[in-house]
Design a protein around this motif. Structure first.
Motif: not given
Length: 348
Positions: A69-73, A110-130
């Motif tokens: 599992q990934w405990l991500a913020i 730790p693992a991370f993922s960075t998404l642009t607003k075109q790829d993120a579900p929230s239509i906002q630039d997003t970073v996930m790390c945890g």
């Protein structure tokens, strides 16, 4: 950001709003009153924010109890009508060395993922790390799955009773069936309740199918041996025919028992091999994620003067690589900024 005064520009720089999108409750405990100049030569400014939040995470447990599992913020960047095109640059995530979780092994990186607003579900630039964590499956394998398999395997003891003694056989499987049900219900509290099948569910289903196949086979054999006596109860020929059928069915059941034992052991070996292969997978490969995952520390080597783009979203890293090639002789601004951008072609 073509011309930037470190002293006056930092005060005039608009700090974007940042939100923790996977938080049930979140509050900002402390934040900087204004951006702070870190490096006047490059225009590196920084703002500190301290959050306290209760997070919510939806987890996939298809490989339970061999899952990761990934405990991500999840942190999103709100533009709020700002004309600048800004995005996240993930740099690092610190983890307390004394952190430990019951029933879980912690991945050191730790693992991370960075998404642009075109790829993120929230239509906002997003970073996930945890943290990536792997479930300690020994408890479930030894105390639940092994015992469930042994109880189901006791059903083979039915074949030690002669085919003609149906009621003696019935006493055996009538004693095993409630034991299987009670044992599974007692372990239900420790199992995930999801709408799809996990590896544990498939193992439990196989145990039940084995028991049902043996019981149905015994009932069919008893039915075949008793049919002639139902229609001709006083016929000597019928009794002779029943005796011949009993002899034949005893031989057939002997081979069926050997075949079932072989199939059952083969299935157990196959299931154990697949479970072992899942456990040997890298946590990034084991975790079923819809976003591209990267492990921290796999970017540019320490001390390198090259700009690292490991923390950028894939669509932005291509632009950053091109910018880095064009401006290799100059210090690049996005190596210092956690939030960069407006005009990527004019970065200096």
């Amino acid at each position: 950001m073509n011309s930037f005064s470190p002293v006056t520009g930092a005060k005039e720089l608009k700090v974007p709003s940042i939100a923790i999108t996977n938080a049930v409750t979140a509050e900002v405990l402390d934040r900087s009153s204004a951006p702070e100049v870190v490096n006047p030569k490059t225009g590196h400014v920084a703002v500190q924010m301290l959050f306290r939040a209760t997070l919510r995470m939806d987890q996939q447990v298809r490989h339970f109890p061999f899952d990761c599992q990934w405990l991500a913020i999840t942190v999103s960047l709100k533009e709020e009508g700002c004309a600048r095109n800004r995005s996240f640059l993930f740099q690092y995530c610190e983890v307390d060395e004394g952190l430990s979780l019951d029933e879980w092994y912690l991945c050191p990186e730790p693992a991370f993922s960075t998404l642009t607003k075109q790829d993120a579900p929230s239509i906002q630039d997003t970073v996930m790390c945890g943290l990536l964590i792997r479930r300690a499956s020994r408890y479930y394998v030894v105390n639940i799955m092994l015992m469930l398999g042994l109880i189901s395997s006791i059903a083979f003891a039915i074949y030690t009773v002669h085919v003609s003694l149906f009621w003696e056989r019935a006493e055996v499987f009538l004693g095993i069936f409630p034991l299987i049900v009670i044992f599974k219900m007692s372990a239900q509290a420790k199992l995930p309740r999801v709408g799809y099948s996990t590896k544990f569910d498939r193992f439990a289903t196989a145990c039940q199918m084995l028991f049902l196949v043996i019981v149905m086979g015994c009932m069919a054999a008893s039915f075949i041996t008793n049919v002639p006596t139902w229609f001709r109860p006083c016929d000597v020929a019928a009794e002779t025919l029943v005796y011949e059928k009993l002899t034949l069915l005893a031989d057939v059941e002997h081979y069926c028992c050997i075949a079932l034992i072989g199939l059952w052991l083969a299935w157990i070996v196959r299931f154990s091999y697949q479970a072992r292969q899942v456990q040997l997978l890298d946590p990034v490969q084991n975790f079923q994620s819809r976003v591209p995952l990267k492990l921290q520390g796999h970017g540019a080597p320490p001390g390198s003067t090259e700009a690292s783009v490991e923390g950028l979203a894939p669509t932005l890293s291509v632009l950053a690589q091109e910018e880095k090639k064009r401006r290799r002789s100059r210090p690049s601004l996005f190596t210092a900024l956690g939030i960069f951008g407006e005009d990527k072609q004019k970065m200096k």
